[in-house]
Design an enzyme around this catalytic site. Structure first.
Site, PDB file in Angstrom:
ATOM      1  N   CYS A 118       3.798  -2.615   4.034  1.00  0.00           N
ATOM      2  CA  CYS A 118       5.216  -2.649   3.656  1.00  0.00           C
ATOM      3  C   CYS A 118       5.313  -3.400   2.345  1.00  0.00           C
ATOM      4  O   CYS A 118       4.911  -4.569   2.267  1.00  0.00           O
ATOM      5  CB  CYS A 118       6.061  -3.330   4.723  1.00  0.00           C
ATOM      6  SG  CYS A 118       7.787  -3.595   4.213  1.00  0.00           S
TER       7      CYS A 118
ATOM      8  N   THR B  20       8.023  -4.446   0.605  1.00  0.00           N
ATOM      9  CA  THR B  20       8.993  -5.538   0.578  1.00  0.00           C
ATOM     10  C   THR B  20       8.497  -6.745   1.363  1.00  0.00           C
ATOM     11  O   THR B  20       8.820  -7.894   1.020  1.00  0.00           O
ATOM     12  CB  THR B  20      10.354  -5.061   1.123  1.00  0.00           C
ATOM     13  OG1 THR B  20      10.717  -3.830   0.488  1.00  0.00           O
ATOM     14  CG2 THR B  20      11.438  -6.081   0.837  1.00  0.00           C
TER      15      THR B  20
ATOM     16  N   LYS C 128      14.697   7.138   6.283  1.00  0.00           N
ATOM     17  CA  LYS C 128      14.699   6.275   7.468  1.00  0.00           C
ATOM     18  C   LYS C 128      15.672   6.764   8.543  1.00  0.00           C
ATOM     19  O   LYS C 128      15.327   6.813   9.727  1.00  0.00           O
ATOM     20  CB  LYS C 128      15.038   4.832   7.076  1.00  0.00           C
ATOM     21  CG  LYS C 128      13.903   4.072   6.387  1.00  0.00           C
ATOM     22  CD  LYS C 128      14.325   2.649   6.097  1.00  0.00           C
ATOM     23  CE  LYS C 128      13.226   1.829   5.447  1.00  0.00           C
ATOM     24  NZ  LYS C 128      12.133   1.487   6.385  1.00  0.00           N
TER      25      LYS C 128
ATOM     26  N   CYS D 297       7.624   1.492  -2.691  1.00  0.00           N
ATOM     27  CA  CYS D 297       8.212   1.512  -1.346  1.00  0.00           C
ATOM     28  C   CYS D 297       7.458   2.571  -0.559  1.00  0.00           C
ATOM     29  O   CYS D 297       7.242   3.683  -1.059  1.00  0.00           O
ATOM     30  CB  CYS D 297       9.702   1.838  -1.404  1.00  0.00           C
ATOM     31  SG  CYS D 297      10.450   2.067   0.230  1.00  0.00           S
TER      32      CYS D 297
END
Length: 243
Positions: free
Chosen positions: A84, A86, A167, A197
């Site tokens: 991930c 972030t 998502k 991302c």
């Protein structure tokens, strides 16, 4: 199980599935035993990383991630892969909690700019959280590259693609994806575009006829993961043969 690595994923799950698919497909194997040994932590209930970075009153993901690291310390993998982007906001604290090396996805992506002899401006695309935290900007600037961050209008398109299309709706909107890339290359005048991302990496995996100059961070991390896992496996085999 010996000579294995651990994948800390689930942020989000479909993007983690994409990463696992990449390492399995890219590993050159002619029989079961030639594939890589790994353990997957698909921790889907980790609180939203961007929500916390933008608003500290939101639930902090750090205790959840530290709990995962504690479990890694019990398993003792050779290394950990954090899938991930972030979540790399918490990287230093996570690495401090273990002596097991954690691969740094933004750093590997930045190094790829050097490998590709990049000379021009570099656009960085990702969540608002990673943009605010400078997760990629810091790594890219450290190597001497000029970075370009999306303006508000472009970031809104990126947010919509990541959160609403991928998502929430599990929809890979290729038209919107290419519109974003075209803006980054043409309007922002960038030589390379970093996909910072994993949802963007998932989008890129299935995009057809993509001629845009992207640096796909998850794809690069998959390659570095395979290289390291094979090197450590071969080193272990050499050690056994010498005894």
């Amino acid at each position: 199980m010996e000579n294995f690595f651990s994948i800390l994923g689930g942020m989000g799950t479909m993007a983690t599935e994409s990463f696992v698919r990449l390492i399995n497909h890219r590993t050159k194997a002619t029989k079961d035993q030639e594939y890589l040994n790994y353990v997957l932590f698909n921790h889907a209930t980790v609180p939203d990383r961007t929500a916390y970075i933008l608003d500290r009153s939101e639930e902090n993901p750090m205790p959840f991630l530290l709990d995962d690291i504690e479990k890694q310390n019990l398993l003792r993998p050779n290394f950990i892969v954090l899938t991930c982007n972030t979540a790399h906001y918490f990287f230093e604290e996570l690495q401090a909690a273990t002596d097991i090396p954690i691969l740094h996805m933004p750093r590997e992506a930045a190094n790829e700019l050097v490998r590709q002899h990049t000379t021009g401006r570099v656009a960085i695309l990702g969540t608002e959280g990673s943009m605010k935290a400078g997760i990629y900007e810091r790594e890219v600037k450290n190597l001497g590259f000029e970075t370009v961050i999306p303006d508000t209008a472009l970031q809104e398109k990126i947010n919509y693609l990541i959160y609403h299309e991928i998502k929430e709706s599990d929809h890979l909107n290729q038209e919107l994806y290419y519109e974003i890339l075209e803006e980054a290359v043409e309007r922002l005048n960038c030589e390379k575009v970093i996909l910072g991302c994993t949802e963007l990496s998932l989008m890129n995996e299935f995009a057809e006829d993509n001629h845009y100059p992207v640096i796909d961070a998850q794809s690069i991390l998959a390659d570095r993961t395979i290289e390291r896992a094979l090197a450590e496996r071969n080193e272990a085999l050499d050690t056994v043969s010498e005894k």
